[in-house]
Write an enzyme that holds these catalytic residues in place. Structure first.
Site, mmCIF file in Angstrom:
data_model
loop_
_atom_site.group_PDB
_atom_site.id
_atom_site.type_symbol
_atom_site.label_atom_id
_atom_site.label_comp_id
_atom_site.label_asym_id
_atom_site.label_seq_id
_atom_site.Cartn_x
_atom_site.Cartn_y
_atom_site.Cartn_z
ATOM 1 N N GLU A 244 15.356 13.868 57.058
ATOM 2 C CA GLU A 244 16.375 14.029 58.092
ATOM 3 C C GLU A 244 16.491 15.521 58.374
ATOM 4 O OE1 GLU A 244 17.877 11.734 59.830
ATOM 5 O OE2 GLU A 244 16.831 10.159 58.727
ATOM 6 N N CYS A 278 23.778 19.079 62.275
ATOM 7 C CA CYS A 278 22.440 18.960 62.853
ATOM 8 C C CYS A 278 22.481 18.313 64.228
ATOM 9 C CB CYS A 278 21.525 18.186 61.918
ATOM 10 S SG CYS A 278 22.173 16.589 61.399
#
Length: 487
Positions: A244, A278
């Site tokens: 990720e 993010c």
């Protein structure tokens, strides 16, 4: 200080001593010795020994321990939120939200396990076809600093539910949060060896990633580090690798009626968590013309009044410090590079104190930049790109090697339908901030934002592999023999 947790006991590390500091005050938060290669070896061996018994334990028994962990998180919410605030600099209101998300992850993960990786039976002509799922074994979990509780928790909880054992390597910038979380797991009754904690810096991570006895590695962090891990595990298909990573995320603002709502969602998208999510919008695409000018004026006005203060300030600020003084100086340097390339400053970023992590929310118009670097700047640095029409906006939004999140603020559903069909990202929101994601949905992206193993609700998929069986309770000859067989 005994800061490693191996085989159910706290132990001294044999690696280098390191420390974490509150980025908003500079005060020490945690100090201890990291894990050496031998410590990592002991942690992996402990997880390997514990695997057989843990994976053989009834699913309901595993879930009972995980639910006890969630209950203890609720009981100790304030203490853990305070540690998160001290170590990361994020305001208490946001740290409390993180702990609440950690607790909520448990029920969601149990539901996901049953829905995506549970047991299925279907009758066949000769018996029954059964689909079961089996754990991989020992998995390494690498945690980030921006959500040092919630994000590794999103790997650890589904991994344990599935029957894996875990070696957890947290960010060296948030070791105190990791220790506090593992203490809660211990008190929840997790058997010895099922979860092991190896604190440390780069060398500890390298030793764990290189260990030949891990069966999987689940990573949340930068694209550069994730790409290195991907290269490292090339040629090792037996290792399940879940990455990720970050994004250079676009938010497209169309001509909308409620300009303040658009500004609010843009502020949230760009500056929530001091831009250290993010999924934060890095590029905000604004139409050319009078509406775009009004939007930018209002956006800059609100951004200029965003408060940034220490984690426990009263009243609470919108932003805290970024994770370190070094991170703050890197953001200022990234801004300087964009200005050199021709960006026009709307609000310039400044570091309040060179020894601390405070920076203000900043806005640059990068439309004049001919070759805009495709980079993720992990902080409150918003880049404005002006566009001519929807096709131009979509083309500019897709002009990135990343593909984590994207958003559209628009009143017209036809515009939304065109946008969602054309945009390349794993999380695509309409009239919501880019960093809004549901735990009941997968979380992941395309391109350099991951390796197509989304987490959140789909974490169950990479925590277990399918085992298909055709079963009959009675051994008997078939009614008809295959040609050429004679009995």
């Amino acid at each position: 200080m005994t800061e490693l947790f191996i085989d159910g006991a706290w132990r001294d590390g044999a690696g280098p001593v390191f420390a974490s500091r509150n980025p908003g005050t500079g005060e020490p938060v945690w100090e201890g010795a990291g894990a050496s290669a031998d410590d990592v070896e002991r942690a992996v061996a402990s997880a390997r020994r514990a695997f057989a018994a843990w994976s053989a334990l009834d699913l309901d028994a595993r879930c009972a321990i995980v639910k006890r962990f969630a209950a203890l998180l609720v009981e100790r919410k304030e203490a853990l939120a305070t540690m998160i605030g001290r170590e990361t600099g994020k305001p208490l209101w946001e740290a409390r939200t993180e702990v609440a998300s950690m607790a909520a992850k448990v029920d969601v993960s149990i539901a996901a396990y049953h829905e995506r990786t549970g047991e299925r039976r279907s009758p066949t002509a000769d018996g029954v076809a059964v689909l079961r799922h089996r754990p991989h074994g020992v998995v390494a979990v690498f945690g980030p600093y921006n959500f040092p509780g919630h994000l590794p928790n999103g790997h650890i909880v589904p991994a344990l539910i599935a029957g894996n054992t875990v070696v957890f390597k947290p960010s060296e910038l948030a070791p105190g949060v990791a220790r506090a979380t593992v203490e809660i797991w211990r008190d929840a009754g997790l058997p010895a060896g099922v979860l092991n904690l190896v604190q440390g810096e780069k060398d500890t991570g390298v030793a764990l990633a290189n260990h030949r006895q891990i069966d999987g590695l689940f990573f949340t962090g930068s694209s550069d580090t994730g790409t290195l891990l991907h290269r490292q595990f090339g040629g090792r298909p037996e290792i399940v690798l879940a990455l990720e990573m970050g994004g250079n995320n676009p938010l497209v603002v169309a001509d909308v009626e409620d300009i303040d709502a658009a500004v609010h969602h843009a502020i949230q998208s760009a500056f929530l968590s001091a831009g250290q999510r993010c999924t934060c919008a890095r590029r905000i695409l604004v139409p050319r013309g009078a509406f775009g000018d009004r939007f930018l004026e209002r956006f800059a006005d609100v951004a200029s009044r965003i408060t940034a203060d220490v984690y426990d300030a009263d009243p609470q600020p919108f932003m805290g410090a970024v994770i370190s003084a070094r991170a703050a100086s890197r953001l200022v340097a990234a801004q300087a590079k964009l200005l050199e390339l021709g960006a026009a400053p709307i609000i310039e970023m400044r570091q309040r104190d060179p020894a601390l992590g405070f920076v203000n929310a900043s806005i640059l118009d990068v439309t004049p930049v001919r070759e805009l670097p495709d980079e993720e700047h992990f902080g409150p640095l918003a880049q404005i790109v002006r566009y001519t029409d929807l096709d131009d906006a979509i083309a500019r939004a897709n002009d990135t090697a990343f593909g984590l999140s994207a958003g559209l603020l628009a009143d017209d559903e036809t515009v939304w339908n065109t946008f969602r069909r054309a945009i390349r990202a794993g999380i695509v929101n309409w009239n919501r901030p880019t960093n809004g994601a549901s735990s009941a949905a997968p979380f992941g992206g395309a391109g350099r934002s991951g390796n197509h193993r989304p987490s959140a609700y789909y974490a169950a998929d990479y925590c277990a592999y399918p085992m298909a069986s055709v079963e009959s309770a009675q051994l008997q000859m078939p009614a008809n023999l295959s040609p050429g067989l004679h009995f």
